[in-house]
Design a protein around this motif. Sequence first.
Motif, PDB file in Angstrom:
ATOM      1  N   HIS A  59       0.859  -1.188   0.000  1.00  0.00           N
ATOM      2  CA  HIS A  59       0.000   0.000   0.000  1.00  0.00           C
ATOM      3  C   HIS A  59       0.891   1.233   0.000  1.00  0.00           C
ATOM      4  CE1 HIS A  59       0.886  -0.322   4.277  1.00  0.00           C
ATOM      5  NE2 HIS A  59       0.245   0.803   4.545  1.00  0.00           N
ATOM      6  N   HIS A  61       1.244   3.909   2.002  1.00  0.00           N
ATOM      7  CA  HIS A  61       1.787   4.661   3.132  1.00  0.00           C
ATOM      8  C   HIS A  61       3.306   4.655   3.008  1.00  0.00           C
ATOM      9  CE1 HIS A  61      -2.016   4.375   5.837  1.00  0.00           C
ATOM     10  NE2 HIS A  61      -1.996   5.484   5.127  1.00  0.00           N
ATOM     11  N   ASP A  63       5.896   4.523   4.783  1.00  0.00           N
ATOM     12  CA  ASP A  63       6.791   3.579   5.459  1.00  0.00           C
ATOM     13  C   ASP A  63       6.829   2.218   4.766  1.00  0.00           C
ATOM     14  OD1 ASP A  63       4.081   3.516   6.538  1.00  0.00           O
ATOM     15  OD2 ASP A  63       4.783   2.118   8.070  1.00  0.00           O
ATOM     16  N   HIS A  64       6.023   2.054   3.725  1.00  0.00           N
ATOM     17  CA  HIS A  64       6.019   0.788   2.991  1.00  0.00           C
ATOM     18  C   HIS A  64       6.591   0.902   1.570  1.00  0.00           C
ATOM     19  CE1 HIS A  64       3.789  -1.755   5.924  1.00  0.00           C
ATOM     20  NE2 HIS A  64       3.574  -0.547   6.414  1.00  0.00           N
ATOM     21  N   HIS A 139      -7.517  -0.997   6.442  1.00  0.00           N
ATOM     22  CA  HIS A 139      -6.465  -0.092   6.904  1.00  0.00           C
ATOM     23  C   HIS A 139      -6.906   1.355   6.693  1.00  0.00           C
ATOM     24  CE1 HIS A 139      -2.551   1.065   8.140  1.00  0.00           C
ATOM     25  NE2 HIS A 139      -2.086   1.403   6.954  1.00  0.00           N
ATOM     26  N   ASP A 161      -0.309  -3.761   6.644  1.00  0.00           N
ATOM     27  CA  ASP A 161      -0.991  -3.025   7.715  1.00  0.00           C
ATOM     28  C   ASP A 161      -2.482  -3.329   7.655  1.00  0.00           C
ATOM     29  OD1 ASP A 161       1.446  -1.940   8.204  1.00  0.00           O
ATOM     30  OD2 ASP A 161       0.886   0.132   7.735  1.00  0.00           O
TER      31      ASP A 161
END
Length: 238
Positions: A59, A61, A63-64, A139, A161
Amino acid sequence: MRLQVVGCSPAWPNPGGAQSGYLVEEDGRRLLLDCGPGVLPSLRAKEGWPRLDAIVISHFHLDHWGDLIPWAFGGLFGAGRDVQPPTLWLPPGGRETLHGLDPVLYANAVLELFEVREYEGQTPFTAAGFDVIAHRMLHYAIESYGLRVTSKERTLAYSADTAPCLGLVELARDADVFLCEATLAEPEPGIRGHLTAAEALDAFAASGAGRIVVIHRPDELPLPDGVERAYDGLELEV
Ligand SMILES: [Zn+2]
């Protein structure tokens, strides 16, 4: 298949940690699940510039996927210029999402470097020779997918997540190893997006998976005795 945890920090890094990145290898084939900040330098510390066959992003976000941008810069202009870039699998609409981020992040560089494909939920695809199915997770308002990777009758399930949802249990159904997030100390109020440790263990119990390894957990939050917590550099056989 062999799993190496490159980074497993939550939305903020644990001390010295990288954010989400899980390297799956078998017979010389190499697949990276997510590529958060810190993943590229960790890979570079071992091999100069990473040589992978495919990357799958769960996804959007940051941090991914955040290290895809420096990866693209290095691949186009720097130390990765002579390295064949991996195929990059994005969630549905991923190309358009990156185009939209170009004015502030120069995200079109990602589209320029990588051979980009988009997967669909619940539709099997092959990445680096592994069979992969993306299961829709819960999420917040963002489209997020758990990734189920199978080879030679061994299965790794990666929650990415998610809040508690039926899709999470299906994702991990009878998997050999279940990488499951447990970001929270307590369930968050309002629209859900993450799991507590108890919720992760409930999903594990319902799934029939063989082994749970908890990821995406802040270092400062404890886990019940006997529950395995991932750490950067952890390697295991699936
Ligand atoms: Zn997220």
